[in-house]
Design a protein around this motif. Structure first.
Motif, short mmCIF file in Angstrom:
data_model
loop_
_atom_site.label_atom_id
_atom_site.label_comp_id
_atom_site.label_asym_id
_atom_site.label_seq_id
_atom_site.Cartn_x
_atom_site.Cartn_y
_atom_site.Cartn_z
N HIS A 142 0.85 -1.19 0.00
CA HIS A 142 0.00 0.00 0.00
C HIS A 142 0.88 1.22 0.00
O HIS A 142 1.94 1.24 0.62
CB HIS A 142 -0.89 0.05 1.26
N GLU A 143 0.40 2.26 -0.69
CA GLU A 143 1.18 3.49 -0.73
C GLU A 143 0.26 4.66 -0.51
O GLU A 143 -0.87 4.64 -0.97
CB GLU A 143 1.77 3.69 -2.12
N ALA A 144 0.76 5.66 0.15
CA ALA A 144 -0.02 6.89 0.25
C ALA A 144 0.94 8.07 0.28
O ALA A 144 1.91 8.07 1.04
CB ALA A 144 -0.88 6.88 1.50
N ASP A 145 0.69 9.05 -0.58
CA ASP A 145 1.41 10.32 -0.50
C ASP A 145 0.46 11.31 0.13
O ASP A 145 -0.61 11.56 -0.42
CB ASP A 145 1.79 10.82 -1.90
N THR A 146 0.85 11.85 1.25
CA THR A 146 -0.14 12.65 1.95
C THR A 146 0.49 13.82 2.69
O THR A 146 1.70 13.86 2.91
CB THR A 146 -0.91 11.76 2.94
N LEU A 147 -0.33 14.77 3.07
CA LEU A 147 0.11 15.90 3.87
C LEU A 147 -0.08 15.57 5.34
O LEU A 147 -1.15 15.16 5.75
CB LEU A 147 -0.76 17.12 3.56
N LEU A 148 0.97 15.74 6.11
CA LEU A 148 0.82 15.51 7.55
C LEU A 148 1.02 16.83 8.28
O LEU A 148 2.02 17.51 8.07
CB LEU A 148 1.84 14.49 8.04
N THR A 149 0.08 17.16 9.09
CA THR A 149 0.20 18.36 9.91
C THR A 149 0.56 17.93 11.33
O THR A 149 0.05 16.95 11.84
CB THR A 149 -1.13 19.12 9.95
N LYS A 150 1.42 18.72 11.93
CA LYS A 150 1.89 18.35 13.26
C LYS A 150 0.72 18.28 14.22
O LYS A 150 -0.10 19.20 14.31
CB LYS A 150 2.88 19.42 13.73
N GLY A 151 0.66 17.17 14.90
CA GLY A 151 -0.38 17.01 15.91
C GLY A 151 -1.62 16.31 15.42
O GLY A 151 -2.44 15.88 16.23
N GLN A 152 -1.79 16.18 14.12
CA GLN A 152 -3.02 15.54 13.63
C GLN A 152 -2.79 14.07 13.34
O GLN A 152 -1.70 13.64 13.01
CB GLN A 152 -3.48 16.24 12.35
N ASN A 153 -3.89 13.32 13.40
CA ASN A 153 -3.82 11.89 13.10
C ASN A 153 -4.18 11.61 11.66
O ASN A 153 -4.97 12.34 11.06
CB ASN A 153 -4.81 11.12 14.00
N TYR A 154 -3.63 10.58 11.15
CA TYR A 154 -3.92 10.18 9.77
C TYR A 154 -4.01 8.66 9.74
O TYR A 154 -3.26 7.98 10.42
CB TYR A 154 -2.80 10.68 8.85
N ASN A 155 -4.97 8.16 8.96
CA ASN A 155 -5.12 6.71 8.91
C ASN A 155 -4.43 6.14 7.69
O ASN A 155 -4.65 6.61 6.57
CB ASN A 155 -6.60 6.33 8.85
N PHE A 156 -3.62 5.14 7.91
CA PHE A 156 -2.94 4.51 6.78
C PHE A 156 -2.86 3.02 7.01
O PHE A 156 -2.24 2.56 7.96
CB PHE A 156 -1.53 5.09 6.62
N SER A 157 -3.52 2.28 6.15
CA SER A 157 -3.37 0.83 6.12
C SER A 157 -3.53 0.20 7.50
O SER A 157 -2.73 -0.64 7.90
CB SER A 157 -2.01 0.49 5.52
N GLY A 158 -4.51 0.62 8.22
CA GLY A 158 -4.73 0.03 9.54
C GLY A 158 -3.94 0.67 10.65
O GLY A 158 -4.14 0.35 11.82
N TYR A 159 -3.04 1.58 10.32
CA TYR A 159 -2.30 2.29 11.36
C TYR A 159 -2.88 3.67 11.55
O TYR A 159 -3.45 4.26 10.63
CB TYR A 159 -0.83 2.47 10.96
N SER A 160 -2.67 4.19 12.76
CA SER A 160 -2.97 5.59 13.00
C SER A 160 -1.62 6.29 13.10
O SER A 160 -0.78 5.95 13.94
CB SER A 160 -3.78 5.73 14.28
N VAL A 161 -1.41 7.28 12.23
CA VAL A 161 -0.11 7.95 12.16
C VAL A 161 -0.23 9.36 12.68
O VAL A 161 -1.17 10.08 12.35
CB VAL A 161 0.38 8.02 10.69
N ARG A 162 0.76 9.74 13.47
CA ARG A 162 0.72 11.11 13.98
C ARG A 162 2.11 11.73 13.85
O ARG A 162 3.11 11.15 14.29
CB ARG A 162 0.27 11.09 15.45
#
Lengths: 671, 189, 149
Positions: free
Chosen positions: A528-548
């Motif tokens: 799985h691949e995702a190119d995404t914008l991450l903002t400090k402090g926010q959560n993002y969902n990727f492939s079953g993980y929660s990324v912060r």
């Protein structure tokens, strides 16, 4: 002054080897059609003196270059172009082979090393005539490359005055552990094939090849092949974590240039088995040995002449290209001419049935040579098109993958049968029932797999072929272990059983191929691949993980500035085994000397798969673009390659592979 | 017969060797001139006609541009930008060209103020300057950087393309013949 | 190829800078968005950067590669097929822009040559087998030479 001394050392080596060649030629060449009498002591002495002397000189010159790098001697142009005063010392050493000139010196050093090793090991066992001829070939090659170095690619060239105050620094891409290990191991493989090449030429010159020839050639070939396998695998692993987009093989011309000799050498390793055991296929084996090293040299040409476009290529220089081509012409052209004129003398005696071990090994060779042809064709096709003046295609992954997937799967299926056929003619044994078991179990696993994950037919076929392969190995092992009878003790069972090193080595390597295939299938279809914008402090969902993205920081390295992002990954799960929590810190580095920007990916590496994170751009103060990948089972690819390497090395220890002493021949397997 | 087969490797290698020998020194060609021979795509771009007494920015379509610059004559599109170092190098030649040929400048991914500064400093050789800030139209032309130059026929066909600095040598080799051919009168009397 | 020194430097220095533009197909349903994402990344490995030393647009940070990726994203959102998108790029940047060579007369040997080669090798093997069986001494004992393992 040091520069001149370095050049002197190299020139001296050349002179020693030329003198050696002249003496050998004078002594042996007129007599290649007869067996020379055993007046061997002076010859052996000459061989050992020359071999050790040339290696010592080469080591000295190499150490000298390392010294110049470590002491930042910028009066040496090569040092000035590939290092700087702020380069860490461990990269300073590896920078020695980071550029064209130094890498060639490494090449020649390793050639000298193999030459020395061959003479030292061989003088106790090999007839002096054979040993001298192989030594002559290696000497000639060394002289050729030394000329190339001294005339066009001198690592001891003087910097233009005034002496630079500081160097241009090593390319940041190369400031990495990968540079420390990948080229030396790879060159050990490339250059090691020169030994097999030497044996082949010696055999052609002598006009005869016996089973002892095969037994001497086999261990050297296996070791060279093992190094080449490891070197290529390391290159793939290095590109994977270094280049930031998660690919592990790109079918780039330089990568292809390393794969071609590997394929030919794999064929050689198998063909040597037939020549050893049955005294057949001698001409073909000699051809493969010549081909493998020729492809090795061809790789050198492609990478340094600028003829093909590649990210890996050294700086192109037409003069060098012409010189290497001339070298190629002499070596490859000369050896193929010799082959055309003399190979008819290497006839074997004997035959075998269509269904036999010999046939299986020939099928193996056919598949491997076809694979080599495919790579050669695809890599050079744009060149043909350009010369013909027609539109140029780009030949890349889509083409090579579509060819190699069926070929690879076919190879795996052939491995179900090949190692279990009898020599000469396969007699009915347990093979058919074994195959049924293998198919059965394989289909069950593949079907079960299809229920759990998404269904792709290449994956299913890969799982089937790999599992079946392992089953066949298991059945064979079971048969061999149990054939001793139950009364015998376990430890002597292993010792006395047929699980000899050559058996273990072979099956370990084959199993390694199966493991690699599974890894490749998994990574190709289930990433799985995702190119995404991450903002400090926010959560993002990727492939079953929660990324912060929890933190953004900076750091200063010896010759760079880095921006570091701290990424927290959480995968909550009721089952504690599949819950995961870890932190990755990908970096973006700004190298000051070369004003280059580099991404350092952060990887959470597990046998079940990697999680790969790389930084893109800083969009705002607290916002970065980030790439996240999951790479299931990617480590299995390199694990498989490692298994192949170990298998090859283990097989070398088998006494059966060792040749008999100088004056005996194995009964029943004579010329 | 089988002895002849032994010569196959040598022959194949000889063939390869010749191919390599011929290829050394030729820099591998990158992106082909895919759009050459095709019709120039339509566009509507903001532009300046600085040769007018009162240059105001307005939108120009392809038809309008052809009306201005290409009355029965082939014309050039020159892709340039203020951030492009080599554009400074070729500017002199473009100016000389513009005395004989109609040249339209396509300002590529460049904020208009920067382009304006560029032209004020070096002089404006263009009959018309079109602004392609996002680079979308240039994409349709197959442009991958600056400078690039296209020769367009009077009826809107892309005749030739050069990626890189254009100078006397390039003009003679790639453009001169075609330009002469397409600017000759239809009736030779 | 030598369009701009600045651009080249960019390209070279961008070798290990992963080409990462945030891309999301959030206007679509999650399942379709995931599929579009997958196709996006797949296409990025097939399309070649026209200005780089042999890189696909996934691995290059050159501006033109970035533009191409943006176009791919846009075309995917417009509902174009993979073939359409490849064709779109090839129209503008030539065959060079796709790592998948077309199957045309010029590339027949490329695509079918390997199969031909394989057949020739197999044919040669079978011929050699038949010839050697005719010439060699017959193998009366068909015992297990398979002991040599």
């Amino acid at each position: 002054m040091l520069n001149q001394f370095g050049e002197l050392l190299l020139s001296l080596t050349g002179f020693v080897l030329v003198a050696h060649l002249i003496l050998i030629g004078w002594r042996f060449l007129p007599k290649t059609n007869q067996t020379v009498s055993n007046d061997e002591l002076p010859v052996l002495r000459q061989l050992i003196v020359v071999a050790e002397l040339q290696f010592a000189l080469l080591v000295a010159s190499f150490v000298l270059l390392i010294f110049q790098f470590l002491t930042h001697d910028f009066s040496n142009a090569y040092v000035a172009q590939n290092s700087s005063s702020v380069l860490p010392w461990y990269y300073g050493v590896s920078a020695v082979w980071g550029g064209h000139e130094g890498s060639l010196l490494l090449w020649v050093l390793i050639l000298g090393g193999w030459h020395c090793a061959l003479v030292r090991r061989g003088r106790a066992q090999m007839p002096s005539q054979l040993l001298s001829l192989v030594s002559a070939v290696l000497s000639a090659l060394t002289v050729g490359f030394l000329s190339f170095i001294l005339f066009t690619s001198n690592p001891f060239a003087q910097s233009e005055s005034p002496t630079p105050i500081d160097g241009a620094d090593l390319n940041p891409l190369l400031q990495d552990f990968g540079l420390i290990v990948h080229p030396p191991l790879l060159y050990m493989g490339y250059v090691g094939l020169a030994v097999s090449f030497g044996f082949a030429i010696a055999g052609l010159l002598l006009g005869r090849i016996d089973s002892n020839w095969a037994r001497w050639t086999r261990p050297w070939t296996l070791v060279a092949w093992a190094f080449l396998t490891l070197g290529i695998a390391l290159g793939s692993w290095w590109a994977y974590y270094e280049l930031g987009w998660g690919g592990w093989w790109f079918w780039d011309p330089v990568e292809n240039a390393s794969l071609m000799p590997w394929l030919a050498a794999t064929g050689l390793v198998h063909s040597l088995a037939v020549t050893d055991k049955r005294g057949l296929m001698k001409a073909w084996t000699v051809f493969l040995a010549t081909l493998a090293f020729s492809l090795s040299l061809l790789g050198t040409f492609l990478v340094r002449s600028g003829v093909l476009t590649s990210v890996h290529a050294f700086a192109a220089d037409p003069t060098r290209g012409v010189f290497i081509l001339a070298l190629l012409g002499v070596v490859i052209g000369g050896s193929f001419t010799l082959f055309a004129l003399r190979a008819h003398r290497l006839a074997g005696d004997g035959s075998f049935a269509l269904v036999s071990r010999e046939s299986a090994l020939i099928v193996n060779n056919i598949l491997l040579v076809t694979a080599t042809f495919i790579i050669l064709l695809g890599t050079l096709y744009p060149l043909f098109e350009e010369l013909l003046g027609s539109t140029q295609s780009s030949v890349g992954a889509p083409y090579f993958n579509s060819m190699f997937v069926p070929l690879g799967l076919g190879t795996l299926f052939v491995l179900w049968i090949g190692p279990y056929l009898n020599w000469r003619r396969h007699t009915r044994g347990k093979l058919t029932s074994w195959l049924l078991i293998a198919v059965g179990v394989g289909l069950v696993v593949a079907a079960g797999f299809g229920l759990v994950a998404d269904w792709y037919w290449p994956v299913v076929v890969t799982v089937l072929s790999a599992v079946g392969l392992i089953i066949m190995i298991g059945l064979d092992a079971k048969q061999r272990l149990s054939s001793q009878g139950s009364a015998v003790q376990r430890s002597t069972l292993i010792k006395r059983s047929r699980l000899r090193p050559s058996w273990i080595g072979m099956h370990l390597a084959h199993a390694g191929l199966a493991v690699m295939a599974i890894g490749i299938a998994a990574v190709s279809f289930y990433s799985h691949e995702a190119d995404t914008l991450l903002t400090k402090g926010q959560n993002y969902n990727f492939s079953g993980y929660s990324v912060r993205l929890s933190e953004l920081s900076e750091s200063i390295g010896p010759n760079y500035r880095a921006a570091i992002a701290t990424l927290e990954f959480r995968r909550p799960s009721a089952n504690p085994k599949s819950a995961a929590e870890f932190v990755l810190r990908p970096e973006k580095r700004f190298y000051t000397t070369r004003t280059a920007v580099m991404t350092e990916a952060a990887i959470d590496a597990r046998w079940s798969g990697d999680l790969y994170a790389a930084l893109g751009e800083q969009i705002q103060a607290n916002q970065w673009s980030v790439r996240l990948h999951t790479k299931p089972l990617v480590r299995w690819i390199w694990l498989g390659a490692l298994m192949i390497t170990i298998g090859a090395l283990v097989a070398c220890f088998d006494k059966q592979l060792r040749a008999q002493g100088r004056n005996t021949t194995a009964p029943g397997l004579s010329v | 017969m089988s002895r002849l087969l032994l010569f196959i490797p040598l022959c194949l290698f000889a063939g390869l060797g010749i191919i390599f020998a011929l290829s050394i020194g030729e820099s591998p060609q990158n992106a082909a001139n895919a759009m050459v021979g095709k019709r120039i795509p339509d566009f509507t771009l903001p532009g300046f006609n600085l040769k007018q007494s009162d240059p105001k920015s307005q939108d120009y379509t392809l038809a309008q541009v052809r009306g201005i610059v290409s009355v029965g004559e082939p014309w050039l599109i020159n892709v340039f930008a203020s951030w492009c170092a080599q554009c400074y190098l070729e500017h002199g030649f473009i100016t000389r060209l513009s005395e004989q040929v109609m040249v339209v400048g396509l300002n590529y991914k460049d904020p208009p103020e920067n382009a304006g500064k560029f032209l004020t400093e070096l002089g404006n050789p263009y009959n018309l300057v079109l602004a392609d800030l996002p680079g979308d139209y240039a994409f349709d032309l197959g442009v991958s950087g600056a400078p690039e130059t296209f020769l367009i026929s009077p009826d809107g066909q892309i005749l030739a393309r050069h990626a890189g600095v254009i100078d006397r040598l390039v003009w003679d080799q790639k453009f001169a013949e075609l330009w002469r051919q397409y600017s000759e009168p239809i009736f030779k009397e | 190829m030598r369009a701009c020194v600045g651009l080249l430097l960019w390209c070279f220095s961008a070798l290990a800078v992963a080409a990462i533009d945030p891309v999301d197909f959030s206007q679509f349903e999650p399942e379709q968005a995931a599929r579009l994402q997958a196709r996006y990344h797949e296409l990025n490995t097939i399309l070649r950067c026209p200005k780089c030393q042999n890189q696909n647009i996934a691995g290059s940070n050159a501006p033109i590669a970035s533009d191409m990726r943006r176009k791919v994203r846009q075309l995917l959102a417009d509902g174009k097929t993979d073939t359409d998108i490849e064709q779109y790029m090839v129209e503008r940047y030539g065959e060079f822009a796709s790592y998948r060579p077309p199957v045309v007369r010029r590339t027949y040997f490329l695509w079918f040559g390997p199969l031909l080669f394989l057949f020739i090798m197999i044919g040669g093997f079978l011929t050699m087998l038949r010839l050697s069986r005719r010439n060699s001494q017959s193998d009366v004992q068909s015992e297990k030479d398979g002991e040599i393992r």
